[in-house]
Design a protein around this motif. Structure first.
Motif, PDB file in Angstrom:
ATOM      1  N   MET A   1       0.702  -1.468   0.035  1.00  0.00           N
ATOM      2  CA  MET A   1       0.109   0.027  -0.068  1.00  0.00           C
ATOM      3  C   MET A   1       0.950   1.194   0.004  1.00  0.00           C
ATOM      4  SD  MET A   1      -2.856   1.348   2.692  1.00  0.00           S
ATOM      5  CE  MET A   1      -1.526   1.633   4.069  1.00  0.00           C
ATOM      6  N   LYS A   2       0.759   2.173  -0.909  1.00  0.00           N
ATOM      7  CA  LYS A   2       1.366   3.361  -0.888  1.00  0.00           C
ATOM      8  C   LYS A   2       0.727   4.397   0.006  1.00  0.00           C
ATOM      9  CE  LYS A   2       3.541   4.807  -4.988  1.00  0.00           C
ATOM     10  NZ  LYS A   2       3.699   5.390  -6.123  1.00  0.00           N
ATOM     11  N   ILE A   3       1.586   5.216   0.927  1.00  0.00           N
ATOM     12  CA  ILE A   3       1.116   6.363   1.501  1.00  0.00           C
ATOM     13  C   ILE A   3       1.660   7.646   1.050  1.00  0.00           C
ATOM     14  CG2 ILE A   3       0.900   7.239   3.629  1.00  0.00           C
ATOM     15  CD1 ILE A   3       1.179   4.545   4.897  1.00  0.00           C
ATOM     16  N   LYS A   4       0.924   8.485   0.290  1.00  0.00           N
ATOM     17  CA  LYS A   4       1.467  10.001   0.001  1.00  0.00           C
ATOM     18  C   LYS A   4       1.839  10.522   1.113  1.00  0.00           C
ATOM     19  CE  LYS A   4       0.365  10.697  -4.535  1.00  0.00           C
ATOM     20  NZ  LYS A   4       1.702  10.705  -5.173  1.00  0.00           N
ATOM     21  N   ILE A   5       3.007  11.206   1.318  1.00  0.00           N
ATOM     22  CA  ILE A   5       3.511  11.973   2.199  1.00  0.00           C
ATOM     23  C   ILE A   5       3.539  13.388   1.725  1.00  0.00           C
ATOM     24  CG2 ILE A   5       5.474  12.373   4.013  1.00  0.00           C
ATOM     25  CD1 ILE A   5       4.013   9.669   4.066  1.00  0.00           C
ATOM     26  N   LEU A   6       4.577  13.614   0.727  1.00  0.00           N
ATOM     27  CA  LEU A   6       4.853  15.103   0.130  1.00  0.00           C
ATOM     28  C   LEU A   6       5.282  15.914   1.061  1.00  0.00           C
ATOM     29  CD1 LEU A   6       1.673  15.352  -2.102  1.00  0.00           C
ATOM     30  CD2 LEU A   6       4.140  14.693  -2.888  1.00  0.00           C
ATOM     31  N   LYS A   7       6.301  15.476   1.759  1.00  0.00           N
ATOM     32  CA  LYS A   7       7.245  16.394   2.967  1.00  0.00           C
ATOM     33  C   LYS A   7       8.447  16.693   2.516  1.00  0.00           C
ATOM     34  CE  LYS A   7       5.760  17.379   7.213  1.00  0.00           C
ATOM     35  NZ  LYS A   7       5.578  17.254   8.528  1.00  0.00           N
ATOM     36  N   ASP A   8       8.996  17.783   2.803  1.00  0.00           N
ATOM     37  CA  ASP A   8      10.317  18.172   2.395  1.00  0.00           C
ATOM     38  C   ASP A   8      11.205  17.356   3.442  1.00  0.00           C
ATOM     39  OD1 ASP A   8      12.588  19.757   2.206  1.00  0.00           O
ATOM     40  OD2 ASP A   8      11.482  21.186   1.463  1.00  0.00           O
ATOM     41  N   ILE A   9      12.205  16.689   2.852  1.00  0.00           N
ATOM     42  CA  ILE A   9      13.214  15.877   3.657  1.00  0.00           C
ATOM     43  C   ILE A   9      13.836  16.788   4.715  1.00  0.00           C
ATOM     44  CG2 ILE A   9      15.196  14.736   3.570  1.00  0.00           C
ATOM     45  CD1 ILE A   9      14.470  13.479   0.978  1.00  0.00           C
TER      46      ILE A   9
ATOM     47  N   THR B   7      20.119  12.153   4.584  1.00  0.00           N
ATOM     48  CA  THR B   7      19.441  10.667   4.646  1.00  0.00           C
ATOM     49  C   THR B   7      18.922  10.213   6.269  1.00  0.00           C
ATOM     50  OG1 THR B   7      21.255   9.747   3.166  1.00  0.00           O
ATOM     51  CG2 THR B   7      20.125   8.065   4.109  1.00  0.00           C
ATOM     52  N   LYS B   8      19.656  10.798   6.995  1.00  0.00           N
ATOM     53  CA  LYS B   8      19.108  10.740   8.436  1.00  0.00           C
ATOM     54  C   LYS B   8      17.995  11.571   8.667  1.00  0.00           C
ATOM     55  CE  LYS B   8      20.662  10.586  13.082  1.00  0.00           C
ATOM     56  NZ  LYS B   8      19.119  10.977  13.784  1.00  0.00           N
ATOM     57  N   SER B   9      17.900  12.590   8.159  1.00  0.00           N
ATOM     58  CA  SER B   9      16.729  13.405   7.994  1.00  0.00           C
ATOM     59  C   SER B   9      15.380  12.571   7.419  1.00  0.00           C
ATOM     60  CB  SER B   9      16.734  14.980   7.491  1.00  0.00           C
ATOM     61  OG  SER B   9      17.720  15.630   8.011  1.00  0.00           O
ATOM     62  N   MET B  10      15.736  12.088   6.328  1.00  0.00           N
ATOM     63  CA  MET B  10      14.762  11.290   5.601  1.00  0.00           C
ATOM     64  C   MET B  10      14.245  10.152   6.304  1.00  0.00           C
ATOM     65  SD  MET B  10      14.708   8.487   3.613  1.00  0.00           S
ATOM     66  CE  MET B  10      16.212   8.007   2.497  1.00  0.00           C
ATOM     67  N   LEU B  11      15.205   9.500   6.819  1.00  0.00           N
ATOM     68  CA  LEU B  11      14.764   8.436   7.473  1.00  0.00           C
ATOM     69  C   LEU B  11      13.962   8.388   8.738  1.00  0.00           C
ATOM     70  CD1 LEU B  11      15.094   5.151   8.347  1.00  0.00           C
ATOM     71  CD2 LEU B  11      17.184   5.748   9.338  1.00  0.00           C
ATOM     72  N   ASP B  12      14.242   9.536   9.591  1.00  0.00           N
ATOM     73  CA  ASP B  12      13.531  10.408  10.558  1.00  0.00           C
ATOM     74  C   ASP B  12      12.058  10.313  10.192  1.00  0.00           C
ATOM     75  OD1 ASP B  12      15.733   9.915  12.267  1.00  0.00           O
ATOM     76  OD2 ASP B  12      16.157  12.159  12.295  1.00  0.00           O
ATOM     77  N   LEU B  13      12.006  11.076   9.026  1.00  0.00           N
ATOM     78  CA  LEU B  13      10.852  11.529   8.484  1.00  0.00           C
ATOM     79  C   LEU B  13       9.940  10.351   8.179  1.00  0.00           C
ATOM     80  CD1 LEU B  13       8.932  13.995   7.449  1.00  0.00           C
ATOM     81  CD2 LEU B  13      10.135  13.828   5.516  1.00  0.00           C
ATOM     82  N   VAL B  14      10.686   9.410   7.550  1.00  0.00           N
ATOM     83  CA  VAL B  14      10.011   7.927   7.195  1.00  0.00           C
ATOM     84  C   VAL B  14       9.524   7.364   8.393  1.00  0.00           C
ATOM     85  CG1 VAL B  14      10.368   5.685   6.094  1.00  0.00           C
ATOM     86  CG2 VAL B  14      11.169   7.840   5.024  1.00  0.00           C
ATOM     87  N   LEU B  15      10.219   7.301   9.300  1.00  0.00           N
ATOM     88  CA  LEU B  15       9.675   6.547  10.716  1.00  0.00           C
ATOM     89  C   LEU B  15       8.716   7.217  11.014  1.00  0.00           C
ATOM     90  CD1 LEU B  15      13.331   5.445  11.932  1.00  0.00           C
ATOM     91  CD2 LEU B  15      11.627   4.017  10.682  1.00  0.00           C
ATOM     92  N   ASP B  16       8.789   8.599  11.364  1.00  0.00           N
ATOM     93  CA  ASP B  16       7.554   9.246  12.080  1.00  0.00           C
ATOM     94  C   ASP B  16       6.406   9.038  11.107  1.00  0.00           C
ATOM     95  OD1 ASP B  16       6.657  11.308  13.780  1.00  0.00           O
ATOM     96  OD2 ASP B  16       6.700  12.613  11.784  1.00  0.00           O
ATOM     97  N   GLN B  17       6.549   9.097   9.794  1.00  0.00           N
ATOM     98  CA  GLN B  17       5.129   8.913   8.937  1.00  0.00           C
ATOM     99  C   GLN B  17       4.440   7.593   9.034  1.00  0.00           C
ATOM    100  OE1 GLN B  17       3.434  11.668   7.441  1.00  0.00           O
ATOM    101  NE2 GLN B  17       4.791  13.052   8.159  1.00  0.00           N
ATOM    102  N   LEU B  51      22.133   3.224   8.335  1.00  0.00           N
ATOM    103  CA  LEU B  51      21.407   3.931   9.283  1.00  0.00           C
ATOM    104  C   LEU B  51      20.161   3.366   9.514  1.00  0.00           C
ATOM    105  CD1 LEU B  51      21.767   7.735   7.873  1.00  0.00           C
ATOM    106  CD2 LEU B  51      22.797   6.799   9.988  1.00  0.00           C
ATOM    107  N   SER B  52      19.399   2.517   8.363  1.00  0.00           N
ATOM    108  CA  SER B  52      18.189   2.058   8.861  1.00  0.00           C
ATOM    109  C   SER B  52      18.348   0.465   9.533  1.00  0.00           C
ATOM    110  CB  SER B  52      17.473   1.762   7.457  1.00  0.00           C
ATOM    111  OG  SER B  52      18.086   0.726   6.753  1.00  0.00           O
ATOM    112  N   LYS B  53      19.503   0.217   9.925  1.00  0.00           N
ATOM    113  CA  LYS B  53      19.552  -0.969  10.407  1.00  0.00           C
ATOM    114  C   LYS B  53      18.694  -1.392  11.628  1.00  0.00           C
ATOM    115  CE  LYS B  53      23.361  -3.568   8.505  1.00  0.00           C
ATOM    116  NZ  LYS B  53      23.996  -2.730   7.411  1.00  0.00           N
ATOM    117  N   GLY B  54      17.960  -2.276  11.995  1.00  0.00           N
ATOM    118  CA  GLY B  54      17.173  -2.409  13.190  1.00  0.00           C
ATOM    119  C   GLY B  54      16.073  -1.444  13.440  1.00  0.00           C
TER     120      GLY B  54
END
Lengths: 220, 113
Positions: A1-9, B7-17, B51-54
């Motif tokens: 399932m794809k979840i749209k985020i569209l947030k600045d990294i 990449t760290k910021s991206m991973l934090d954002l991914v995990l948060d979302q 960075l994503s390990k674990g």
């Protein structure tokens, strides 16, 4: 399932930069982020600025370097509060590093904060710090092609200071081509030709800075 | 080198979302990176692997959409692709341009089971 985020990294950094900016505004501080290649003259321009303004304006300095405390030691001799940030390999300052420097500066006593970023024309462009103004220092020996090579940095600068102008007769540097490239990318930016060694053009920089200082809420 | 911080910021954002959406695993990450953002996608993948390990994003596939650098001429309005050091407007030959695309750096979506 794809979840749209569209947030600045870098949204987390942008949020921290906004908090830094709010803290600076509360303390009525004008903050300048100096970016440049290594050796363009960031520390020299900061020292010139301190020398000319410290009698009238309370200045604080944040020095960003990958390693060493050389710059902070030079600045500290001028008798202004300074914090050295060693990024430990990271090629830019970020908003969190600058926030940690604030903990070690007497913000309530500072009117002008000079932040020297890590010498690099790529990475610092992506990381807002909470500054009011971005001042990019370029220098004649680097060559006139820098705006083409680092367009993002030049396009976001509020002012370009072209240092080491005294070397113009000895170095291949096409000043009209440089000016055209900078103005092409950033139509509103001014270019100040200076030499921190001879003092040429420094007065114009100081009066530009003074006029920005006078526009702070408390003074207008 | 700034890919590490990014990449760290991206991973934090991914995990948060992922957490906000109640996901227990992240299988895919879709990024949009502008050609002028100065971010090298292979570096992001390299840093992401360790960075994503674990984390619940370990092993996620990263796909990247690169946005080419585009400029618009301030004189004639022509939009064109920026090409190396050649920044003249192909239509009127001026250097008066605004960069309109190519600075993007965002998380477009994540894929979860």
């Amino acid at each position: 399932m794809k979840i749209k985020i569209l947030k600045d990294i870098l949204s987390a950094n942008d949020q921290r930069a906004k908090e830094n900016r709010e803290l600076l505004d509360r303390n009525d501080i004008l903050a300048i982020n100096f970016t440049a290649s290594p050796g363009a003259g960031k520390t020299s321009l900061i020292l010139e600025t301190i020398n000319r303004l410290k009698a009238d304006i309370k200045i604080g300095v944040v020095e960003g370097d990958v390693s060493s405390t050389l710059d902070a030691e030079i600045v500290a001799k001028e008798g202004v509060p300074v914090v050295q940030i060693n990024t430990g390999g990271t090629c830019h300052l970020d908003a969190t590093m600058v926030a940690s420097a604030f903990d070690n500066l007497p913000l309530e006593e500072i009117e002008l904060l000079l932040i020297e970023n890590v010498g690099n024309l790529i990475c610092p462009a992506a990381f807002a710090l909470g500054e009011d103004l971005n001042v990019l220092i370029s220098s004649v020996p680097e060559g006139d092609d820098k705006p083409h090579k680092y367009p993002v940095m030049f396009s976001k600068a509020h002012l370009v200071v072209l240092n080491k102008i005294d070397l113009l007769p000895y170095v291949l540097f096409d000043l009209p081509a440089f000016t055209e490239a900078v103005k092409g990318l950033n139509s509103r930016v001014e270019i100040f030709e200076v030499s921190c060694k001879t003092g040429q053009g420094i007065e114009r920089w100081i009066s530009w800075l003074s006029s920005r200082l006078n526009k702070r809420p408390s003074t207008s | 080198m700034h890919e590490l911080s990014i990449t760290k910021s991206m991973l934090d954002l991914v995990l948060d979302q992922a957490q906000k959406n109640g996901a227990e695993k992240v299988q895919g990450i879709n990024l949009v990176i502008g050609e002028m953002s100065g971010v090298v996608d292979d570096c992001v993948r390299f840093y992401f692997d360790f960075l994503s390990k674990g984390t619940i994003a370990e092993g996620a596939h990263i796909s990247v959409k690169i946005v080419p650098a585009q400029a618009r001429c301030r004189k004639c309005g022509k939009q064109f692709k920026l090409n190396g050091l050649d920044w003249l407007c192909p239509s009127c030959g001026t250097t008066q341009i605004n960069i309109v695309e190519g600075k993007e750096l965002y998380l477009e979506s994540i894929e979860v089971p």
